[in-house]
Design a protein around this motif. Structure first.
Motif, short mmCIF file in Angstrom:
data_model
loop_
_atom_site.label_atom_id
_atom_site.label_comp_id
_atom_site.label_asym_id
_atom_site.label_seq_id
_atom_site.Cartn_x
_atom_site.Cartn_y
_atom_site.Cartn_z
N GLY A 82 0.82 -1.20 0.00
CA GLY A 82 0.00 0.00 0.00
C GLY A 82 0.86 1.26 0.00
N ALA A 83 1.94 1.23 0.79
CA ALA A 83 2.86 2.36 0.80
C ALA A 83 3.51 2.56 -0.56
CB ALA A 83 3.93 2.14 1.87
N MET A 84 3.84 1.47 -1.23
CA MET A 84 4.42 1.57 -2.57
C MET A 84 3.45 2.22 -3.55
SD MET A 84 6.18 -2.20 -2.86
CE MET A 84 6.26 -2.06 -4.65
N HIS A 85 2.19 1.81 -3.51
CA HIS A 85 1.20 2.38 -4.42
C HIS A 85 0.94 3.85 -4.10
CE1 HIS A 85 0.61 -1.76 -5.65
NE2 HIS A 85 -0.32 -1.40 -6.52
N ARG A 86 0.91 4.21 -2.83
CA ARG A 86 0.73 5.62 -2.46
C ARG A 86 1.91 6.45 -2.96
NH1 ARG A 86 -1.44 3.22 2.19
NH2 ARG A 86 -3.67 3.69 2.42
N HIS A 87 3.11 5.89 -2.81
CA HIS A 87 4.29 6.61 -3.29
C HIS A 87 4.20 6.83 -4.79
CE1 HIS A 87 8.42 7.88 -3.72
NE2 HIS A 87 8.67 6.87 -4.54
N GLU A 88 3.79 5.81 -5.53
CA GLU A 88 3.66 5.96 -6.97
C GLU A 88 2.64 7.05 -7.31
OE1 GLU A 88 2.89 3.34 -11.03
OE2 GLU A 88 2.66 2.39 -9.07
N ALA A 89 1.53 7.09 -6.57
CA ALA A 89 0.51 8.11 -6.82
C ALA A 89 1.05 9.51 -6.56
CB ALA A 89 -0.72 7.83 -5.97
N GLU A 90 1.81 9.67 -5.49
CA GLU A 90 2.36 10.99 -5.16
C GLU A 90 3.41 11.42 -6.17
OE1 GLU A 90 3.76 10.25 -1.24
OE2 GLU A 90 1.73 10.15 -0.37
N VAL A 91 4.23 10.49 -6.61
CA VAL A 91 5.27 10.81 -7.58
C VAL A 91 4.66 11.21 -8.92
CG1 VAL A 91 7.04 9.72 -9.03
CG2 VAL A 91 7.11 9.44 -6.55
N ASN A 92 3.57 10.58 -9.31
CA ASN A 92 3.01 10.80 -10.63
C ASN A 92 2.67 12.25 -10.90
OD1 ASN A 92 0.38 10.83 -12.55
ND2 ASN A 92 1.75 9.13 -13.11
N ALA A 93 2.26 12.97 -9.88
CA ALA A 93 1.88 14.37 -10.06
C ALA A 93 3.04 15.22 -10.56
CB ALA A 93 1.35 14.93 -8.75
N TRP A 94 4.27 14.78 -10.34
CA TRP A 94 5.44 15.56 -10.73
C TRP A 94 6.11 15.05 -12.01
CZ3 TRP A 94 5.67 19.86 -8.03
CH2 TRP A 94 5.07 19.88 -6.77
N LEU A 95 5.56 14.02 -12.62
CA LEU A 95 6.16 13.45 -13.81
C LEU A 95 5.61 14.14 -15.06
CD1 LEU A 95 5.99 9.64 -12.94
CD2 LEU A 95 7.89 11.22 -12.56
N PRO A 96 6.46 14.66 -15.93
CA PRO A 96 5.97 15.24 -17.18
C PRO A 96 5.22 14.19 -18.00
CG PRO A 96 8.27 15.84 -16.81
CD PRO A 96 7.92 14.81 -15.78
N ALA A 97 4.21 14.64 -18.72
CA ALA A 97 3.38 13.72 -19.50
C ALA A 97 4.17 12.97 -20.56
CB ALA A 97 2.23 14.48 -20.16
N VAL A 98 5.30 13.53 -21.01
CA VAL A 98 6.11 12.84 -22.00
C VAL A 98 6.89 11.69 -21.39
CG1 VAL A 98 6.35 14.86 -23.48
CG2 VAL A 98 8.04 14.45 -21.69
N ILE A 99 6.91 11.61 -20.06
CA ILE A 99 7.64 10.54 -19.37
C ILE A 99 6.73 9.39 -18.99
CG2 ILE A 99 8.84 9.94 -17.22
CD1 ILE A 99 10.16 12.62 -17.26
N ALA A 100 5.54 9.70 -18.47
CA ALA A 100 4.71 8.65 -17.88
C ALA A 100 3.23 8.95 -18.08
CB ALA A 100 5.01 8.55 -16.38
N PRO A 101 2.38 7.90 -18.12
CA PRO A 101 0.94 8.10 -18.16
C PRO A 101 0.46 8.83 -16.91
CG PRO A 101 1.51 5.83 -18.68
CD PRO A 101 2.75 6.47 -18.16
N ARG A 102 -0.60 9.61 -17.05
CA ARG A 102 -1.11 10.42 -15.94
C ARG A 102 -1.98 9.59 -15.02
NH1 ARG A 102 2.27 13.49 -15.32
NH2 ARG A 102 0.92 14.56 -13.82
N LEU A 103 -1.86 9.85 -13.73
CA LEU A 103 -2.79 9.29 -12.75
C LEU A 103 -4.09 10.07 -12.81
CD1 LEU A 103 -3.29 7.36 -10.30
CD2 LEU A 103 -2.50 9.24 -8.85
N LEU A 104 -5.20 9.37 -13.02
CA LEU A 104 -6.51 10.02 -13.14
C LEU A 104 -7.25 10.08 -11.83
CD1 LEU A 104 -7.60 8.26 -16.47
CD2 LEU A 104 -6.49 10.50 -16.20
#
Length: 326
Positions: A82-104
């Motif tokens: 669960g901590a891993m998935h939360r971390h991924e969600a928090e990180v996604n907000a800072w990733l440029p769209a050209v790098i990674a799919p967006r968290l919806l």
């Protein structure tokens, strides 16, 4: 590692462990399905991916309105995954769209934590010799190094993680029966190289740390990187370093894998001794994981990391000097 579209792994993929057994859509709790559909609209079909190990549910959701969403989640929201998935969600907000799919969206219902991402067109990267995909990965690595410097998201320090792991130091105290004879004769050198790598991997960039063919989607115009659950703060060159053994495991000679790496801007500026220290440390990491947590894919990666490290050490560039390339 997760699969973002239902695709067969590329020919050059080294599969990450056993295929994931994902729960079917219909076996999710009613409350979880209802919470998802409040964000997506009615789900008419769920395609289960062919690989992955970190999620209890993972699927491309086909929606009544014709749209698609990639959803993954775990049933122990309060635990380590669960901590891993939360971390991924928090990180996604800072990733440029050209790098990674967006968290919806993110949904928590009972013990379930579920993440919904945009579903992007692409296939898993083919790292084998002759494939055009390694060249398509280079621009993504360049953007990652440029855009993720001093990323404000909180992330663990990779140097601290490597320091706690201390793979070669642990291996030296309890030698695996099949350890490479050269390594047995040079354990002090390997332990010293690992200690240097722990210092050299420090940095303030957000780095992925788990790049392999199943975490890289290649489309018509380029590549994007998924599954940022293991992202850390560190030296941006380490992501290129992690990919070099993957290329070797896919069939490249160490020299060819290093020629590919020379296309990455941050690797061009990485001193030779740093490159060698990273190779030594990564070999130790895979060697320790193979001993303590054996999985079907790990012997091939250990062999690839060993080949790269010995190639670097044979060049006699491992030492105190931090100037020069190669």
């Amino acid at each position: 590692m997760q699969e973002w579209l239902l695709r067969r792994p590329a020919a050059g993929a080294v599969l990450e462990g056993d295929p994931m057994v994902s729960r079917p859509w219909g076996e999710l709790p009613v409350a979880a399905r209802a919470a998802i559909e409040r964000r997506t609209g009615p789900v008419v079909r769920a395609e289960i991916p062919s690989a992955g190990r970190n999620s209890d549910f993972s699927a491309t959701l086909h929606l009544r309105d014709g749209g698609r969403v990639f959803c993954k989640g775990i049933a122990d929201a309060g635990g380590r995954r669960g901590a891993m998935h939360r971390h991924e969600a928090e990180v996604n907000a800072w990733l440029p769209a050209v790098i990674a799919p967006r968290l919806l969206w993110r949904v928590e219902v009972g013990e379930w934590l579920l993440l919904g991402f945009e579903c992007v067109a692409g296939r898993h990267a083919d790292l084998a010799p002759g494939s055009p995909d390694p060249a398509k990965i280079v621009p993504v690595l360049d953007v990652m190094a440029e855009e993720l410097a001093a990323c404000p998201v909180k992330a663990p320090l990779l140097a601290e993680q490597w320091g706690r792991l201390a793979a070669w130091r642990r291996l030296a105290k309890d030698l695996p029966p099949g350890l490479d004879p050269w390594a047995r004769d040079h354990l002090d050198e390997l332990v010293a190289g690992e200690a240097r790598a722990i210092e050299l991997v420090a940095g303030d960039h957000l780095v992925h740390t788990d790049l392999h063919s199943l975490n890289i989607l290649v489309g018509d115009v380029g590549a994007r990187v998924v599954d940022w659950a293991w992202s850390r703060r560190g030296n941006p060159a380490v992501d290129t370093a992690f990919l070099i053994p993957r290329l070797i495991a896919a069939g490249h000679e160490p020299e060819a894998a290093e020629r590919w790496a020379e296309s990455v801007v941050c690797w061009q500026g990485t001193p030779a001794a740093t490159r060698t220290a990273f190779a030594v440390a990564i070999w130790g990491i895979w060697q320790l994981l193979e001993r303590d947590h054996p999985l079907p894919h790990r012997p091939a990666l250990t062999a690839a990391a060993r080949a790269w490290a010995l190639h670097r050490l044979d060049q006699r560039v491992y030492g105190p000097a931090e100037d020069g390339q190669g």
